[in-house]
Design a protein around this motif. Structure first.
Motif, mmCIF file in Angstrom:
data_model
loop_
_atom_site.group_PDB
_atom_site.id
_atom_site.type_symbol
_atom_site.label_atom_id
_atom_site.label_comp_id
_atom_site.label_asym_id
_atom_site.label_seq_id
_atom_site.Cartn_x
_atom_site.Cartn_y
_atom_site.Cartn_z
ATOM 1 N N TRP A 18 0.815 -1.212 0.000
ATOM 2 C CA TRP A 18 0.000 0.000 0.000
ATOM 3 C C TRP A 18 0.852 1.267 0.000
ATOM 4 N N ALA A 19 2.062 1.193 0.539
ATOM 5 C CA ALA A 19 2.961 2.344 0.437
ATOM 6 C C ALA A 19 3.266 2.637 -1.026
ATOM 7 N N GLY A 20 3.494 1.591 -1.804
ATOM 8 C CA GLY A 20 3.753 1.772 -3.225
ATOM 9 C C GLY A 20 2.534 2.240 -3.989
ATOM 10 N N VAL A 21 1.375 1.675 -3.675
ATOM 11 C CA VAL A 21 0.144 2.069 -4.366
ATOM 12 C C VAL A 21 -0.188 3.534 -4.085
ATOM 13 N N PHE A 22 -0.069 3.949 -2.837
ATOM 14 C CA PHE A 22 -0.347 5.345 -2.486
ATOM 15 C C PHE A 22 0.632 6.287 -3.190
ATOM 16 N N TYR B 84 1.382 6.531 2.643
ATOM 17 C CA TYR B 84 0.422 5.650 3.296
ATOM 18 C C TYR B 84 0.752 5.548 4.781
ATOM 19 N N ARG B 85 -0.238 5.743 5.645
ATOM 20 C CA ARG B 85 -0.061 5.601 7.088
ATOM 21 C C ARG B 85 -0.610 4.241 7.511
ATOM 22 N N PRO B 86 0.262 3.348 7.956
ATOM 23 C CA PRO B 86 -0.186 1.971 8.260
ATOM 24 C C PRO B 86 -1.156 1.917 9.434
ATOM 25 N N ALA B 87 -1.933 0.874 9.432
ATOM 26 C CA ALA B 87 -2.821 0.584 10.558
ATOM 27 C C ALA B 87 -2.088 -0.254 11.593
ATOM 28 N N THR B 88 -2.626 -0.288 12.798
ATOM 29 C CA THR B 88 -2.183 -1.228 13.820
ATOM 30 C C THR B 88 -3.152 -2.404 13.823
ATOM 31 N N LEU B 89 -2.628 -3.606 13.982
ATOM 32 C CA LEU B 89 -3.476 -4.789 14.067
ATOM 33 C C LEU B 89 -3.390 -5.362 15.470
ATOM 34 N N ALA C 31 -12.141 4.537 14.619
ATOM 35 C CA ALA C 31 -11.921 5.466 15.731
ATOM 36 C C ALA C 31 -10.486 5.433 16.235
ATOM 37 N N ASP C 32 -9.869 4.258 16.219
ATOM 38 C CA ASP C 32 -8.469 4.163 16.651
ATOM 39 C C ASP C 32 -7.544 3.682 15.533
ATOM 40 N N ARG C 33 -8.104 3.509 14.336
ATOM 41 C CA ARG C 33 -7.328 3.093 13.158
ATOM 42 C C ARG C 33 -6.653 1.743 13.394
ATOM 43 N N LYS C 34 -7.387 0.841 14.039
ATOM 44 C CA LYS C 34 -6.850 -0.485 14.330
ATOM 45 C C LYS C 34 -7.781 -1.575 13.801
ATOM 46 N N ALA C 35 -7.174 -2.653 13.317
ATOM 47 C CA ALA C 35 -7.925 -3.857 12.962
ATOM 48 C C ALA C 35 -7.823 -4.832 14.118
ATOM 49 N N HIS D 175 -10.133 -1.902 4.695
ATOM 50 C CA HIS D 175 -11.020 -0.922 5.320
ATOM 51 C C HIS D 175 -10.210 0.256 5.864
ATOM 52 N N HIS D 176 -9.007 -0.015 6.333
ATOM 53 C CA HIS D 176 -8.138 1.088 6.756
ATOM 54 C C HIS D 176 -7.756 1.945 5.555
ATOM 55 N N VAL D 177 -7.484 1.324 4.430
ATOM 56 C CA VAL D 177 -7.193 2.081 3.201
ATOM 57 C C VAL D 177 -8.376 2.981 2.860
#
Length: 279
Positions: free
Chosen positions: A83-87, A95-100, A125-129, A161-163
């Motif tokens: 996703w860093a490359g796609v963005f 791209y700002r990664p999510a936390t899982l 709300a917290d950008r987490k999966a 969904h984070h994307v």
């Protein structure tokens, strides 16, 4: 899927050793039926499992749990790179990664309780999966959707969904859902979920090109998983007649087709389910 020996993500929050929540005493087929409702029909069925025996104390971390955690960490790292490359190429920004969050049994999130009843989900709300890796076992044993790439598809779908959140799509859709009728809200949800399937396909294309991680049969595992968790298939398997107005994720055919659309195109624009006349 070739994943061992590759970089794991630092954006893992492992809560599996923490004290668990309630453990329902509903047994056998009844428990499976309840959990399937929660997993795939968008309903938190935790109240159906409460009022029974409680489980306390830290959860035991087995060797299978450790292996699953490593697998998820590598898969998450792959999504970050792709996703860093796609963005960079298609969006023109970082791209700002999510936390899982890995949990076992139950945990809490700003979007509500997470448990085996809620299944994997993304909380904007917290950008987490949030993921209990026991879900992978349910996929294989109860839904006929086994394989490591099928499990990777689940991770990729939640990160998708984070994307959507990063692109502003998720917030806009959720605002529209808040003002819509139930049927209209369900229709918006279907478009969100199918777009996430399409984005998962973009990830699969990138993983194959960049890491060579896809082996023969892997793509078929992901497509099969998408089919097995279509709303129509799940309702039939629950002994119900499919009711399209209640669908929240899309049919088996739609889910697998949109995943392949992302895989074949690698394009965010081709995944615009909100502009599509035919889902």
């Amino acid at each position: 899927m070739q994943w061992k020996g590759r970089r794991g993500s630092r954006n893992i929050e492992d809560r599996r050793g923490m004290s668990g929540g309630r453990a329902g005493s509903v047994g056998g087929v009844g428990l499976i039926a309840v959990l399937l409702i929660g997993y795939f029909l968008g309903v938190d069925v935790t109240p159906l499992l409460e009022g029974t025996s409680a489980r306390s104390g830290p959860a035991e971390i087995t060797e299978a749990d450790r292996q699953a955690g490593e697998f998820v960490s590598v898969t998450l790292a792959d999504t970050e790179d792709i996703w860093a490359g796609v963005f960079a190429d298609q969006v023109g920004r970082a791209y700002r990664p999510a936390t899982l969050v890995l949990f076992k049994g139950a945990t809490q999130s700003p979007c509500g309780g997470a448990s085996g009843a809620t299944g994997p989900f993304y909380c904007p709300a917290d950008r987490k999966a949030y993921l209990d890796t026991a879900f992978f076992v349910t996929m294989e044993q109860r839904l006929g959707a086994g394989g490591d790439f099928a499990a990777a598809y689940v991770v990729a779908h939640e990160i998708a969904h984070h994307v959507q959140n990063e692109l502003g799509i998720l917030g806009q859709a959720n605002r529209a859902r808040a003002q819509a009728t139930e049927a209209e809200s369900n229709a918006i949800s279907v478009r969100l979920e199918l777009q996430a399937d399409c984005y998962a396909g973009i990830w699969a294309r990138g993983a194959e090109a960049e890491f060579g991680s896809i082996q023969p049969g892997d793509l078929e595992e992901a497509v099969n998983a998408a089919r097995q968790i279509g709303d129509d298939t799940l309702q039939r398997n629950a002994g119900q007649r499919p009711m399209p107005h209640t669908f929240t994720h899309g049919t088996s055919e739609q889910r697998s087709r949109w995943f392949l659309t992302g895989y074949d195109s690698g394009s965010l624009a081709e995944c615009d389910t909100f502009a599509a006349e035919r889902l």
